[in-house]
Scaffold this active site. Structure first.
Site, PDB file in Angstrom:
ATOM      1  N   GLU A   1       0.603  -1.170   0.065  1.00  0.00           N
ATOM      2  CA  GLU A   1       0.030   0.084   0.052  1.00  0.00           C
ATOM      3  C   GLU A   1       0.814   1.162   0.092  1.00  0.00           C
ATOM      4  OE1 GLU A   1      -3.238   0.511  -0.662  1.00  0.00           O
ATOM      5  OE2 GLU A   1      -3.488  -1.783  -0.670  1.00  0.00           O
TER       6      GLU A   1
ATOM      7  N   CYS B   1     -13.286   2.629 -14.522  1.00  0.00           N
ATOM      8  CA  CYS B   1     -13.969   3.619 -14.242  1.00  0.00           C
ATOM      9  C   CYS B   1     -12.756   4.779 -14.100  1.00  0.00           C
ATOM     10  CB  CYS B   1     -14.886   3.534 -13.157  1.00  0.00           C
ATOM     11  SG  CYS B   1     -16.438   4.951 -12.951  1.00  0.00           S
TER      12      CYS B   1
ATOM     13  N   CYS C   1     -17.021   2.558 -20.026  1.00  0.00           N
ATOM     14  CA  CYS C   1     -18.609   1.864 -19.847  1.00  0.00           C
ATOM     15  C   CYS C   1     -18.960   0.757 -20.730  1.00  0.00           C
ATOM     16  CB  CYS C   1     -19.552   3.135 -20.029  1.00  0.00           C
ATOM     17  SG  CYS C   1     -18.845   4.785 -19.170  1.00  0.00           S
TER      18      CYS C   1
ATOM     19  N   CYS D   1     -18.045  -1.902 -18.782  1.00  0.00           N
ATOM     20  CA  CYS D   1     -18.230  -1.875 -17.243  1.00  0.00           C
ATOM     21  C   CYS D   1     -19.522  -2.750 -16.790  1.00  0.00           C
ATOM     22  CB  CYS D   1     -18.582  -0.279 -16.939  1.00  0.00           C
ATOM     23  SG  CYS D   1     -18.706  -0.443 -15.056  1.00  0.00           S
TER      24      CYS D   1
ATOM     25  N   CYS E   1     -25.582   2.352 -13.547  1.00  0.00           N
ATOM     26  CA  CYS E   1     -24.965   3.329 -13.240  1.00  0.00           C
ATOM     27  C   CYS E   1     -25.781   4.845 -13.469  1.00  0.00           C
ATOM     28  CB  CYS E   1     -23.473   3.322 -13.956  1.00  0.00           C
ATOM     29  SG  CYS E   1     -22.516   4.960 -13.506  1.00  0.00           S
TER      30      CYS E   1
END
Length: 330
Positions: A45, A230, A237, A240, A246
């Site tokens: 991370e 996204c 899209c 997606c 959405c």
DNA sequence: GTCCGGTGCG
DNA sequence: CGCACGGGAC
């Protein structure tokens, strides 16, 4: 918030579709699916805070082989830590990570705390990283909030772009509202393990994605969708999994890409680039002192060169010897 | 050239 | 809050 309520009624089909997508298309990164320690998750991370995951992988793998736990990193010479950080960028984070390792080793007996407040108190660990470790490494139910997640949730559930700057109260509230419950409390324990093998996993390891607690799965899947599909400027899209649910797409993508307000900082020709090249020179010298005049080719403006050297010194990223020679710190 | 993000500090 | 902080993909 009235619009939110109708959107929230769709959370269940959205979850099902996103989880299915996650199990098929999640990138097989070596710190995912329970294959590393909580410390390994934290390292991934911190490295990913500033860098694309694909670039992080080789650094993380080499790093974890040399320093598999906090205690070993704590004992390493700074110069080796800075060198191993390589060209990941923002090298002060390498030093913060080592300071973090020292605190974990000394204060927590080399066991990374399973507690948000203790995590966020460590150097280099802010709200995002503390939440990510709690969710991804420990399976605790906590809303993870980064810009990818803010963008995806705002688009899907609110139908508009997330604004720049700090997360708003509405965004935090939304993240908690759509976070799945973890019915089985036993499930949150399975991620604690001592297995930190680093070899590439069999693709079937992805079935492990289904065994993670729903909240951790959700956080990772939303973030992954924001990183790969996204995206800010040109969301895909057409591929997606949430396109049919959405609100942003339904509304015609109003103000697409307008969310970022932060003026972009140039990199080429800045002090940061000079700092980076100085550090790279010191790395390549592999411990041998470097004189100031050796750095002249990096920058024709001597005032600026001295300023960069001084700032690296202040950051603890180099040492200036009695004779003025420069080297990585010990 | 444009894009990309979290942390710490002032 | 605004800003500094790398580096690579495109």
């Amino acid at each position: 918030m009235e619009n939110t309520e109708t959107a929230l009624a769709e959370t269940e089909p959205i979850r099902l579709r996103l989880f299915d997508w996650w199990s098929r298309y999640a990138r097989d990164l070596p710190w995912r699916f329970g294959r590393t320690t909580p410390w390994g998750v934290l390292v991934s991370e911190v490295m990913s805070q500033q860098t694309q995951m694909s670039r992080v992988v080789p650094y993380w793998t080499a790093w974890m082989r040399v320093w598999p736990d906090a205690a070993s990193l704590a004992a390493a010479p700074k110069a080796e830590v800075i060198t191993a950080w390589g060209r990941l960028g923002y090298p002060r984070r390498a030093l913060r990570l080592q300071e973090c390792a020292r605190q974990v080793a000394s204060q927590y007996a080399d066991r990374l705390p399973r507690d948000y407040d203790q995590l966020v108190a460590l150097p280099g660990i802010g709200d995002y990283t503390a939440s990510a470790v709690m969710s991804f490494a420990y399976g605790e139910r906590i809303a993870v909030i980064d810009t990818n997640i803010r963008r995806v949730l705002s688009r899907v559930f609110l139908g508009r772009e997330s604004k720049g700057g700090a997360a708003s109260r509405e965004e935090r509230q939304l993240a908690w509202q759509v976070l799945p419950e973890d019915e089985d409390p036993e499930a949150s324990d399975h991620r604690v393990n001592g297995d930190d093998r680093l070899e590439t996993a069999d693709p079937q390891i992805r079935s492990a994605a289904w065994r993670e607690p729903p909240s951790a799965r959700w956080n990772q899947a939303v973030m992954e969708l924001g990183a790969t599909v996204c995206v800010a400027r040109k969301p895909a899209c057409d591929i997606c999994p949430l396109a049919g649910h959405c609100r942003f797409l339904k509304a015609g993508l109003p103000g697409l890409g307008s969310g970022r307000t932060r003026p972009r900082q140039r990199f080429a020709g800045t002090d940061r680039q000079i700092r980076g090249s100085i550090l790279q020179t010191l790395r390549q010298a592999s411990g041998a002192p470097v004189s100031r005049k050796d750095l002249k080719p990096l920058c024709d403006d001597e005032i600026r060169l001295d300023r960069c050297i001084a700032s690296l010194d202040e950051d603890g990223l180099l040492e200036i010897g009695q004779d003025g020679s420069l080297s990585l710190p010990q």
